[in-house]
Design a protein around this motif. Sequence first.
Motif, PDB file in Angstrom:
ATOM      1  N   ASP A   1     -25.919 -10.834   3.499  1.00 42.60           N
ATOM      2  CA  ASP A   1     -27.096  -8.789   3.344  1.00 42.60           C
ATOM      3  C   ASP A   1     -27.952  -8.861   4.635  1.00 42.60           C
ATOM      4  N   ALA A   2     -28.735  -9.889   5.408  1.00 47.21           N
ATOM      5  CA  ALA A   2     -29.205 -10.407   6.625  1.00 47.21           C
ATOM      6  C   ALA A   2     -27.997  -9.316   7.543  1.00 47.21           C
ATOM      7  N   ASN A   3     -27.180 -10.079   7.312  1.00 46.94           N
ATOM      8  CA  ASN A   3     -25.852  -9.270   8.764  1.00 46.94           C
ATOM      9  C   ASN A   3     -25.533  -8.419   8.244  1.00 46.94           C
ATOM     10  N   LEU A   4     -25.542  -7.639   7.040  1.00 47.25           N
ATOM     11  CA  LEU A   4     -24.793  -6.445   7.000  1.00 47.25           C
ATOM     12  C   LEU A   4     -25.969  -5.219   7.397  1.00 47.25           C
ATOM     13  N   GLN A   5     -26.899  -5.764   7.065  1.00 41.96           N
ATOM     14  CA  GLN A   5     -27.656  -4.645   7.695  1.00 41.96           C
ATOM     15  C   GLN A   5     -29.321  -4.590   7.761  1.00 41.96           C
ATOM     16  N   PRO A   6     -30.023  -5.287   8.568  1.00 40.59           N
ATOM     17  CA  PRO A   6     -31.284  -5.280   8.154  1.00 40.59           C
ATOM     18  C   PRO A   6     -32.220  -4.683   6.972  1.00 40.59           C
ATOM     19  N   GLU A   7     -33.662  -5.107   6.356  1.00 42.15           N
ATOM     20  CA  GLU A   7     -34.037  -4.982   5.492  1.00 42.15           C
ATOM     21  C   GLU A   7     -34.148  -3.184   5.589  1.00 42.15           C
ATOM     22  N   SER A   8     -34.746  -2.729   6.172  1.00 42.46           N
ATOM     23  CA  SER A   8     -35.429  -1.750   6.906  1.00 42.46           C
ATOM     24  C   SER A   8     -34.923  -0.628   8.023  1.00 42.46           C
ATOM     25  N   PHE A   9     -33.653  -0.120   7.879  1.00 43.24           N
ATOM     26  CA  PHE A   9     -32.853   0.649   8.501  1.00 43.24           C
ATOM     27  C   PHE A   9     -33.009   2.041   8.702  1.00 43.24           C
ATOM     28  N   GLU A  10     -32.409   3.056   9.948  1.00 41.63           N
ATOM     29  CA  GLU A  10     -31.682   4.065   9.572  1.00 41.63           C
ATOM     30  C   GLU A  10     -29.568   4.016  10.233  1.00 41.63           C
ATOM     31  N   SER A  11     -29.129   4.529   9.679  1.00 41.83           N
ATOM     32  CA  SER A  11     -27.788   4.433   9.754  1.00 41.83           C
ATOM     33  C   SER A  11     -26.919   6.287   9.768  1.00 41.83           C
ATOM     34  N   TYR A  12     -25.831   6.338  10.458  1.00 45.90           N
ATOM     35  CA  TYR A  12     -25.689   6.869  10.210  1.00 45.90           C
ATOM     36  C   TYR A  12     -23.555   7.176   9.546  1.00 45.90           C
ATOM     37  N   ARG A  13     -23.177   7.727   8.856  1.00 46.15           N
ATOM     38  CA  ARG A  13     -21.928   6.718   7.981  1.00 46.15           C
ATOM     39  C   ARG A  13     -21.579   7.910   8.108  1.00 46.15           C
ATOM     40  N   LYS A  14     -20.426   7.812   7.486  1.00 43.82           N
ATOM     41  CA  LYS A  14     -19.076   8.791   7.322  1.00 43.82           C
ATOM     42  C   LYS A  14     -18.278   8.135   5.876  1.00 43.82           C
ATOM     43  N   LEU A  15     -18.231   8.679   4.876  1.00 42.42           N
ATOM     44  CA  LEU A  15     -16.837   8.866   3.966  1.00 42.42           C
ATOM     45  C   LEU A  15     -15.898   9.524   4.422  1.00 42.42           C
ATOM     46  N   ILE A  16     -15.406   8.910   3.646  1.00 45.69           N
ATOM     47  CA  ILE A  16     -13.915   9.423   3.937  1.00 45.69           C
ATOM     48  C   ILE A  16     -13.124   8.849   3.104  1.00 45.69           C
ATOM     49  N   ASP A  17     -12.342   9.890   2.109  1.00 44.35           N
ATOM     50  CA  ASP A  17     -11.837   9.557   0.686  1.00 44.35           C
ATOM     51  C   ASP A  17     -10.089  10.120   1.121  1.00 44.35           C
ATOM     52  N   VAL A  18      -9.168   9.835   1.030  1.00 41.54           N
ATOM     53  CA  VAL A  18      -7.557   9.591   1.114  1.00 41.54           C
ATOM     54  C   VAL A  18      -6.656   9.950   0.167  1.00 41.54           C
ATOM     55  N   GLN A  19      -6.613  10.867  -0.243  1.00 42.98           N
ATOM     56  CA  GLN A  19      -5.815  10.653  -1.305  1.00 42.98           C
ATOM     57  C   GLN A  19      -4.126  10.410  -1.093  1.00 42.98           C
TER      58      GLN A  19
END
Lengths: 243, 443
Positions: A31-49
């Motif tokens: 968990d600690a390696n994936l993300q800090p306990e408190s954070f902000e992030s920008y991410r993109k969701l991409i759905d491919v049909q």
Amino acid sequence: MTTIALLAIALLLAASPAAALDGADILRKVDANLQPESFESYRKLIDVQPSGARREFLLWTLKKGKDKIAALFLEPASEKGRATLRLGDNMWLYIPGVGKPIRITNLQSVTGSVFNNADIMRLDYHTEYDVRTIEEQAGAYFLDLRAKTTAVAYDRLKMWVDRKTLLPTRIECYAATGLLIKTLYFKEPKPFDDGRLRPAILETDSPLYKGYRSYMVYARIKKRVVPDEVFTLDFLPRIETMR
Amino acid sequence: MRAAPGAAAALLLWALLVPAGALRAQGTDEIRLEDIEKEIARTVERPYHLGGFLEFQPTLFGLDRDAAFYRLQFFDRDEGATAAQYDLRLRLEGSYRKDIFSLFVRADALTTQGDLDSESRIDLLEGFGSLKPVPGLALDAGKKVVKWGKGYAWNPVAFIDRPKNPEDPELALEGFYLVAGEAIRSFDGPLKTVAFTAIALPVDRDVNEDFGETDHLNVAAKLYALLFDTDLDVMVFTGGSRTTRFGVDFARNILTNFEVHGEWALIRDVEQAPINERGQAMRRVSDVMSYLVGIRYLTERETTFIVEYYHNGPGFTGGQMEDFFRFVEAGDAAFRSTGNTTAIRRAITLAEGAYGRPNPMRSYFYARASQKEPFDILYFTPALTTIVNVEDRSFVVIPELIYSPVTNLELRFRAAALVGEPRTEYGEKQNDYRLELRVRYYF
């Protein structure tokens, strides 16, 4: 003589990572390696049909502590301003202009993606799951996780964790019936704003949606602590002012 | 003359669907991290936003020439069996933020061309400035929709909002000019959040004149708590423009996929003036209660059910509504036999008031079932909605198909069938049925 023997055993145990780390410790480190306990992030969701056509969503996310997370859709224009809030097991969706935030469930998907709300507003794994068993496999730890409550989206997770980086490489998500709902693949580790190496791409596919794939691409993950009041229903329509 | 909007519709559809093909052809599985990072950097740096949608909506109305509301609308002419209408709407939304200040505007430009009505207008739906010195404190001033209540189709506790259209409750509403202050506190433990909102809403000849009696400053307040995973609100409104009212609401997820909600409102000193069949009004002032209970349930197959029961305290009883319809019939008969319009014109005035409101009676049942992406058709949602007037057993059924073939383009086809005996609410509506297509492109 007994003291020397005990010391030798202790040293041997300390030298073996599997022995030094129990499942719960490994999960906390994941968990600690994936993300800090408190954070902000920008991410993109991409759905491919299956046809190759794709649809993309840009999200800004704020997370605080174990159980508070809010996400705001920035793109596309049709979704702009939609915001979701999660406080523990409670989830709401705010659609600008429609009305008060409505309660939603973790198995729904606000985007129509293979990712559901629980994936998009994921809490730390150790918050929602207990480690039932841990096995050592070639270069990896295999963790068998069980949900702590029935409110959690997936009843069981099978998680493969890279032994060197303590980052997950693959997670299989199962329903209580034993049905495989989806598989998550963690790819392309890269250093983020705090210098830590994290997977930049999370890919998923599902036997329930054959031929469809979804990607969650992290561009920024930055430690940030905001007041608890940001994670409230009344603040949700104003969440963009925190960007 | 009637062909022109149809041709415009075809042209618009063609223009909107051409990029669809282009986008599909672009579809690849390639993820370029660098491009995404650049795109996000551009978005992060912008302190403003400008967007909205362009919408075209042709509608065909099947008119019920025997219905009371048809006769009220067209008592001196015959409009035939059907009527077409074409709406073109441009919605603009803009926001700007700097430090603790932010500004938000939502406006509509609408042109309607049709057999029954033609008009063009520009409406400011919302336009307000906000000061937010800290996340737990905010002050808003301007035209704003407040959005109180937990109900989907109706909100009896929305004391300072315009009523929703229960047949299309997700349409954006127009706000009122007001000043609102809000304070939020979060806690650990079973009480997670407390929020207090106070609102001042002036009404005079130029500001909020359609809210109620003019020359009053009205105040309202709401206390919200998230307690034991339950949303709870207590609200109050007082001022001279409308009578004093109190309300509570709640919402809670009993299971992860099963939500319950409810609202209750006590409205003081409500003046009701139902007429008898001769048109004589019987004025009565009393305290009334309105309430709503509802559920939202999601199945494993992603079918969402929304069911609500609404008791509209100030509404008319079945008998009172029948008397009104009898009065319309008598007024229409008098006009046809003698040419005297006195009674029918009085009925028209009454229909512009309480009798003509959406859902003017006491008890309603609402049910909506929507299925997400059936038959593996992505971004396709069919739905079926019904609203039943529990007292007179009349109802409307609304099948609906929503499809988004490409990003930012949404197509919605809807039909509505209004069913009811003579002298019932839906039996006496102006239309027997309605067919509409809505093409909306977001930008």
